[in-house]
Design an enzyme around this catalytic site. Structure first.
Site, PDB file in Angstrom:
ATOM      1  N   SER A  82       0.793  -1.242   0.000  1.00 45.36           N
ATOM      2  CA  SER A  82       0.000   0.000   0.000  1.00 45.36           C
ATOM      3  C   SER A  82       0.816   1.277   0.000  1.00 45.36           C
ATOM      4  CB  SER A  82      -0.948   0.015   1.203  1.00 45.36           C
ATOM      5  OG  SER A  82      -2.076  -0.781   0.958  1.00 45.36           O
ATOM      6  N   LYS A  85      -0.053   3.739  -2.607  1.00 45.42           N
ATOM      7  CA  LYS A  85      -1.083   4.779  -2.475  1.00 45.42           C
ATOM      8  C   LYS A  85      -0.477   6.180  -2.375  1.00 45.42           C
ATOM      9  CE  LYS A  85      -4.739   1.898  -0.438  1.00 45.42           C
ATOM     10  NZ  LYS A  85      -4.222   0.624   0.075  1.00 45.42           N
ATOM     11  N   SER A 143      -5.718   3.314   5.004  1.00 46.91           N
ATOM     12  CA  SER A 143      -5.287   2.593   3.800  1.00 46.91           C
ATOM     13  C   SER A 143      -6.466   1.934   3.095  1.00 46.91           C
ATOM     14  CB  SER A 143      -4.218   1.543   4.134  1.00 46.91           C
ATOM     15  OG  SER A 143      -3.476   1.189   2.996  1.00 46.91           O
ATOM     16  N   LYS A 257       3.542   6.544   5.085  1.00 43.91           N
ATOM     17  CA  LYS A 257       2.605   5.491   4.671  1.00 43.91           C
ATOM     18  C   LYS A 257       3.142   4.095   4.955  1.00 43.91           C
ATOM     19  CE  LYS A 257      -1.209   4.045   2.829  1.00 43.91           C
ATOM     20  NZ  LYS A 257      -1.150   2.851   3.690  1.00 43.91           N
TER      21      LYS A 257
END
Length: 321
Positions: A82, A85, A143, A257
């Protein structure tokens, strides 16, 4: 967990097998042997013993200059989960004329995607109308693959959801090419496919993303609370917690992140500022990503606080990514 790929590439991503001693790793090793002059770096970093990290790939760079301070297989491409993202949010925020207050209706397809693939979720409710800004929070904090799907469906082009999401993935790859991320490739909008990058290129992407005020504000937020018009005419209240437990645990952390899938392992892109010095780093496929990140930050800041770090606990029922 992030989702499996919605769209697939026809060919495997090149760049996974690179030199064991990468150029960036060599640069970091040289940095430990000789001081840099003011012409090559904004800050002076004394020579220190490189920390041992559990991650298979890692990097730490000066946020102002991009100069490497540490590297471990820093130019080897790996799955990134992720952390992809980061690019999705950057593409949205850099869309010409983007309206962050535009309302986007939540489709059942976004929820179905989460259910089908066991993805992390922002628990968006069908028929609710969330702004693009809210969808960015929902994508980057818990997320949410449902939120990432909503953004891809909104900012992609085409007659169908499949065409629009494929278009959005193409935009991610176009932005990677624009930023000269030659070993970075995307085949999903949420990092659930065979999306790959290197620690060095993820750090470069993070430096780019963190120049955007909205992005920077979102990723340093521990918890977001907001409301949206619900399908039944009432008001829906949302609370999203940031999965990045380094926030509030290590002094100075400002984002950015997490990412976790079985192929990628536990991943983290992180940034911290102390005084006038900002450091940005990446750890990929780590058995202890937060400890790794803290060790790297200590290395860059010249401190010894990592051993005493206590991770911020996430509220009950928070997403884990």
């Amino acid at each position: 967990m992030t989702a499996r790929v919605l769209t697939s590439r026809a060919a495997a991503i090149a760049g996974g097998a690179l030199l064991a001693l990468s150029p960036l790793t060599a640069q970091a090793a040289q940095a430990a042997q000789a001081p840099h002059t003011a012409s090559t770096a904004q800050h002076s970093y004394p020579a220190r013993t490189a920390p041992a990290v559990a991650a298979k790939g890692a990097v730490l760079v000066d946020g102002a200059t991009g100069r490497a301070l540490f590297g471990k297989e820093a130019d080897t491409a790996r799955p990134i989960a992720s952390t992809a993202k980061i690019m999705a949010a950057s593409v949205v925020l850099e869309t010409q004329g983007v309206d962050l207050e535009k309302q986007v209706p939540v489709k059942q397809a976004y929820r179905d995607y989460v259910t089908q693939h066991g993805s992390s979720t922002a628990d968006l409710q069908t028929g609710d109308k969330l702004t693009v800004r809210q969808l960015l929070y929902a994508t980057l904090l818990p997320s949410g693959a449902d939120a990432a799907y909503a953004l891809a469906d909104t900012f992609g082009t085409g007659a169908t959801e499949a065409e629009r999401t494929a278009s959005f993935v193409s935009q991610l790859n176009a932005k990677a090419a624009e930023l000269h991320l030659t070993h970075t490739a995307f085949d999903s909008f949420d990092g659930g496919g065979t999306d790959t990058s290197t620690p060095a290129e993820l750090a470069k992407l993070a430096r780019h993303a963190m120049r955007n005020d909205t992005f920077r504000t979102i990723v340093k937020t521990k918890q977001y609370k907001g409301e949206a018009p619900a399908a039944n005419g009432r008001t829906r209240y949302y609370t999203w917690n940031n999965t990045n437990q380094l926030l509030g645990s290590y002094d100075g952390v400002i984002g950015i992140k997490t990412g976790t899938t079985t192929p990628a392992g536990d991943c983290l892109v992180f940034a911290a500022t102390r005084g006038d010095k900002t450091l940005i780093g990446t750890v990929l496929n780590s058995k202890d990503r937060y400890a790794d990140a803290a060790k790297l930050l200590d290395h860059g800041f010249g401190t010894t606080t990592a051993k005493a770090m206590k991770l911020r606990a996430l509220p009950a029922n928070s997403q884990r990514d």
